[in-house]
Scaffold this motif. Structure first.
Motif, PDB file in Angstrom:
ATOM      1  N   TRP A 165       0.802  -1.142   0.042  1.00 15.53           N
ATOM      2  CA  TRP A 165       0.059   0.093  -0.036  1.00 15.53           C
ATOM      3  C   TRP A 165       0.879   1.282  -0.164  1.00 15.53           C
ATOM      4  CZ3 TRP A 165      -5.652   0.347   0.676  1.00 15.53           C
ATOM      5  CH2 TRP A 165      -6.168   1.779   0.948  1.00 15.53           C
ATOM      6  N   ALA A 166       1.756   1.150   0.923  1.00 14.11           N
ATOM      7  CA  ALA A 166       2.726   2.364   0.729  1.00 14.11           C
ATOM      8  C   ALA A 166       3.663   2.494  -0.277  1.00 14.11           C
ATOM      9  CB  ALA A 166       3.821   2.133   2.085  1.00 14.11           C
ATOM     10  N   GLY A 167       3.962   1.491  -0.944  1.00 14.76           N
ATOM     11  CA  GLY A 167       4.690   1.492  -2.393  1.00 14.76           C
ATOM     12  C   GLY A 167       3.733   2.169  -3.320  1.00 14.76           C
ATOM     13  N   TYR A 168       2.434   1.585  -3.407  1.00 13.80           N
ATOM     14  CA  TYR A 168       1.528   2.377  -4.385  1.00 13.80           C
ATOM     15  C   TYR A 168       1.404   3.817  -4.304  1.00 13.80           C
ATOM     16  CZ  TYR A 168      -2.903   3.836  -5.936  1.00 13.80           C
ATOM     17  OH  TYR A 168      -3.945   4.407  -6.598  1.00 13.80           O
ATOM     18  N   SER A 169       1.501   4.161  -3.042  1.00 17.38           N
ATOM     19  CA  SER A 169       1.232   5.658  -2.442  1.00 17.38           C
ATOM     20  C   SER A 169       2.654   6.374  -3.337  1.00 17.38           C
ATOM     21  CB  SER A 169       1.188   5.850  -0.976  1.00 17.38           C
ATOM     22  OG  SER A 169       0.118   5.312  -0.711  1.00 17.38           O
ATOM     23  N   VAL A 170       3.566   5.905  -3.145  1.00 19.57           N
ATOM     24  CA  VAL A 170       4.864   6.609  -3.729  1.00 19.57           C
ATOM     25  C   VAL A 170       4.858   6.439  -5.170  1.00 19.57           C
ATOM     26  CG1 VAL A 170       7.583   6.420  -3.765  1.00 19.57           C
ATOM     27  CG2 VAL A 170       6.345   6.152  -1.563  1.00 19.57           C
ATOM     28  N   ALA A 171       4.351   5.273  -5.866  1.00 19.96           N
ATOM     29  CA  ALA A 171       4.485   5.274  -7.196  1.00 19.96           C
ATOM     30  C   ALA A 171       3.507   6.235  -7.882  1.00 19.96           C
ATOM     31  CB  ALA A 171       4.246   3.747  -7.446  1.00 19.96           C
ATOM     32  N   ILE A 172       2.306   6.230  -7.293  1.00 18.82           N
ATOM     33  CA  ILE A 172       1.368   7.211  -7.668  1.00 18.82           C
ATOM     34  C   ILE A 172       1.317   8.670  -7.521  1.00 18.82           C
ATOM     35  CG2 ILE A 172      -0.441   7.200  -6.241  1.00 18.82           C
ATOM     36  CD1 ILE A 172      -2.488   6.292  -7.800  1.00 18.82           C
ATOM     37  N   ALA A 173       2.412   9.036  -6.797  1.00 13.28           N
ATOM     38  CA  ALA A 173       2.777  10.421  -6.509  1.00 13.28           C
ATOM     39  C   ALA A 173       2.827  11.347  -7.724  1.00 13.28           C
ATOM     40  CB  ALA A 173       3.537  10.710  -5.572  1.00 13.28           C
ATOM     41  N   PRO A 174       3.900  10.826  -8.569  1.00 16.29           N
ATOM     42  CA  PRO A 174       4.242  11.761  -9.868  1.00 16.29           C
ATOM     43  C   PRO A 174       3.043  11.683 -10.737  1.00 16.29           C
ATOM     44  CG  PRO A 174       6.024  10.130  -9.308  1.00 16.29           C
ATOM     45  CD  PRO A 174       4.840   9.752  -8.389  1.00 16.29           C
ATOM     46  N   LEU A 175       2.204  10.521 -10.975  1.00 15.87           N
ATOM     47  CA  LEU A 175       1.041  10.455 -12.076  1.00 15.87           C
ATOM     48  C   LEU A 175       0.144  11.425 -11.460  1.00 15.87           C
ATOM     49  CD1 LEU A 175       0.915   6.569 -12.057  1.00 15.87           C
ATOM     50  CD2 LEU A 175       1.716   8.171 -13.821  1.00 15.87           C
ATOM     51  N   MET A 176      -0.110  11.832 -10.081  1.00 20.78           N
ATOM     52  CA  MET A 176      -1.210  12.566  -9.718  1.00 20.78           C
ATOM     53  C   MET A 176      -0.803  14.002 -10.012  1.00 20.78           C
ATOM     54  SD  MET A 176      -3.466  10.977  -8.140  1.00 20.78           S
ATOM     55  CE  MET A 176      -3.926   9.446  -7.334  1.00 20.78           C
ATOM     56  N   GLN A 177       0.398  14.487 -10.702  1.00 26.83           N
ATOM     57  CA  GLN A 177       0.670  15.650 -10.705  1.00 26.83           C
ATOM     58  C   GLN A 177       0.512  16.009 -12.153  1.00 26.83           C
ATOM     59  OE1 GLN A 177       4.981  16.261  -9.877  1.00 26.83           O
ATOM     60  NE2 GLN A 177       4.628  15.673  -7.899  1.00 26.83           N
ATOM     61  N   ARG A 178       0.083  14.833 -13.113  1.00 29.50           N
ATOM     62  CA  ARG A 178      -0.142  15.040 -14.282  1.00 29.50           C
ATOM     63  C   ARG A 178      -1.629  14.616 -14.905  1.00 29.50           C
ATOM     64  NH1 ARG A 178       5.101  13.113 -14.217  1.00 29.50           N
ATOM     65  NH2 ARG A 178       4.731  11.007 -14.403  1.00 29.50           N
ATOM     66  N   TYR A 179      -2.258  13.847 -14.077  1.00 28.19           N
ATOM     67  CA  TYR A 179      -3.510  13.163 -14.395  1.00 28.19           C
ATOM     68  C   TYR A 179      -4.407  13.392 -13.034  1.00 28.19           C
ATOM     69  CZ  TYR A 179      -0.443  10.930 -17.822  1.00 28.19           C
ATOM     70  OH  TYR A 179       0.391  10.620 -18.649  1.00 28.19           O
ATOM     71  N   SER A 180      -5.709  13.359 -13.252  1.00 26.03           N
ATOM     72  CA  SER A 180      -6.679  13.443 -12.382  1.00 26.03           C
ATOM     73  C   SER A 180      -6.800  12.185 -11.718  1.00 26.03           C
ATOM     74  CB  SER A 180      -8.014  13.664 -12.701  1.00 26.03           C
ATOM     75  OG  SER A 180      -8.561  12.421 -13.172  1.00 26.03           O
ATOM     76  N   PRO A 181      -6.887  12.240 -10.264  1.00 23.45           N
ATOM     77  CA  PRO A 181      -6.605  11.001  -9.240  1.00 23.45           C
ATOM     78  C   PRO A 181      -7.926  10.043  -9.751  1.00 23.45           C
ATOM     79  CG  PRO A 181      -7.754  12.641  -8.127  1.00 23.45           C
ATOM     80  CD  PRO A 181      -7.180  13.231  -9.349  1.00 23.45           C
ATOM     81  N   PHE A 182      -9.072  10.441 -10.547  1.00 25.29           N
ATOM     82  CA  PHE A 182      -9.994   9.732 -10.719  1.00 25.29           C
ATOM     83  C   PHE A 182      -9.499   8.682 -12.093  1.00 25.29           C
ATOM     84  CE2 PHE A 182     -11.862  13.403  -9.015  1.00 25.29           C
ATOM     85  CZ  PHE A 182     -12.368  13.021  -7.968  1.00 25.29           C
ATOM     86  N   ARG A 183      -8.826   9.209 -13.041  1.00 22.39           N
ATOM     87  CA  ARG A 183      -8.405   8.469 -14.253  1.00 22.39           C
ATOM     88  C   ARG A 183      -7.401   7.658 -13.744  1.00 22.39           C
ATOM     89  NH1 ARG A 183      -6.320  11.575 -19.648  1.00 22.39           N
ATOM     90  NH2 ARG A 183      -8.394  12.666 -19.162  1.00 22.39           N
ATOM     91  N   ILE A 184      -6.311   7.777 -12.794  1.00 25.17           N
ATOM     92  CA  ILE A 184      -5.252   7.086 -12.508  1.00 25.17           C
ATOM     93  C   ILE A 184      -5.987   5.950 -11.569  1.00 25.17           C
ATOM     94  CG2 ILE A 184      -3.297   6.607 -11.008  1.00 25.17           C
ATOM     95  CD1 ILE A 184      -2.961   8.139 -13.649  1.00 25.17           C
TER      96      ILE A 184
END
Length: 300
Positions: A165-184
Motif C-alpha cells: 500500500w505504501a509502495g503504491y502511494s509512492v509510485a502514484i505520486a508523480p502521476l497525480m501531478q499529470r492526471y486526475s486521481p480519478f483517471r489514475i
C-alpha cells in the motif's frame, strides 16, 4: 461562509476515514461467512472497476496517459494486485484489529520507500518515528493470537499489505501531478484486477453463492461502494480544497477507528501486548505526521 465550507470538508475527510476503517471489519465478516478470500477480492474489484470506469468516463471522457507513464501505472497496478492478495488473506487468517493496527504504520513504510528511491530525505525525527512504529508492530504481532506463533502467517501478510500500500502511494505520486486521481484510480483498478482474477480462478470456480445471508450481501455492497468508490471521490475532492497537510490529521485516527469497529461489531479483543503495540504505533504515526509529508492515498 468560510466556516461552513471548512465544516463540510471536515465531514468529508472524517467520512472517508470511517469508511476505510469499517472496511477491515466488513472484510473479516465476509471472508468468515462463506466468501472465499480471493474470490471475494476479484468479484469486489470487478464491481468497483465497473463503477469507477463509468464515473470517470462521464467526468473526463478519456483514460489516455502518456506512453512514458505506462510503466509507472503498471507498477502501481502490480502493487495494488499484491496489496489485495496480502490484505484479504491477512484478514482471513488473523483478526481485523491486528491488520488495522499494522496498517497504521503505512506512512512510515511510505517514507522508507521514498527514501530508498531517492524521492525525499528524512530527518532524525523520522527515524525515531520509524523505530517506535516498528516496535509497536512487533508488539502487535507478538500479541495476536496470544503469542508470536499464533497468527504469524496473517501477521506477515498484514506487513506485506502495508508495505505494498505504501509502495503504491509512492509510485502514484508523480502521476497525480499529470492526471486526475480519478483517471489514475480507474486505470490502476482495472489493470490490478486482471492478475487478481487469474490467481483467483480456483476459488471462483468452487465459490457458491446460494447460501449467503442478506448480511453478507449487504456487507459486500458496502465493501464495493464505500471504501473503494465513495472514498476516492470524497478524499480527492477534500484534498483539492484544503490540501494534503490537513487531511493528514484525519488519517492519523484511522487505525484506531478500525480497531474500535472490530471490537464492537466482531467482538474481537486486544491483549496487553497489542495495546502496548497500538500505543507505540500511534506515537510513531503522530511523530511521522509532524514532518508534514503527503498522505498515503486510498485504494482499499
Amino acid at each position: 461562509m468560510v466556516e461552513r465550507r471548512v465544516s463540510v470538508v471536515d465531514l468529508m475527510l472524517l467520512g472517508t476515514i470511517l469508511l476505510w476503517a469499517l472496511n477491515f471489519t466488513v472484510t473479516r465478516y465476509i471472508v468468515t461467512h462463506g466468501f472465499r478470500p480471493l474470490a471475494y477480492a476479484s468479484v469486489r474489484y470487478f464491481a468497483a472497476t465497473a463503477l469507477f470506469w463509468s464515473f470517470t468516463w462521464q467526468r473526463e471522457r478519456s483514460f489516455r496517459i502518456r506512453l512514458s507513464d505506462a510503466k509507472l501505472v503498471g507498477l502501481a497496478a502490480f502493487l495494488i494486485f499484491a496489496n489485495q492478495i496480502c490484505f484479504v488473506l491477512s484478514v482471513h487468517l488473523t483478526t481485523a484489529s491486528t491488520v488495522a493496527l499494522v496498517f497504521g504504520a503505512a506512512p512510515v513504510f511510505a517514507g522508507l520507500i521514498a527514501l530508498a528511491v531517492g524521492l525525499e530525505r528524512v530527518d532524525r525525527r523520522f527515524w525515531i518515528a520509524a523505530v517506535i512504529a516498528f516496535v509497536g508492530v512487533g508488539f502487535v504481532a507478538a500479541g495476536s493470537g496470544g503469542g508470536i506463533s499464533g497468527n504469524v502467517g496473517g501477521d506477515l501478510l498484514a506487513l506485506g499489505a502495508t508495505a505494498t500500500w505504501a509502495g503504491y502511494s509512492v509510485a502514484i505520486a508523480p502521476l497525480m501531478q499529470r492526471y486526475s486521481p480519478f483517471r489514475i484510480s480507474a486505470l490502476v483498478l482495472a489493470l490490478g484486477w486482471v492478475p487478481l482474477v487469474l490467481v483467483s480462478i480456483p476459488e471462483l470456480v468452487d465459490q457458491g453463492y446460494s447460501g449467503f445471508t442478506w448480511k453478507v450481501w449487504l456487507a459486500f455492497g458496502y465493501a464495493v461502494i464505500g471504501p473503494l468508490f465513495l472514498t476516492n471521490i470524497l478524499w480527492f475532492t477534500a484534498i483539492a480544497r484544503v490540501g494534503p497537510s490537513r487531511a493528514t490529521l484525519f488519517t492519523t485516527i484511522q487505525p484506531f477507528f478500525a480497531v474500535l469497529f472490530a471490537l464492537v461489531l466482531l467482538s474481537e479483543h486486544l491483549n496487553r501486548w497489542e495495546i502496548v503495540g497500538a500505543v507505540a504505533i500511534g506515537a510513531g504515526i503522530v511523530l511521522e505526521r509532524l514532518r508534514g509529508r503527503a498522505v498515503v492515498v486510498p485504494v482499499e
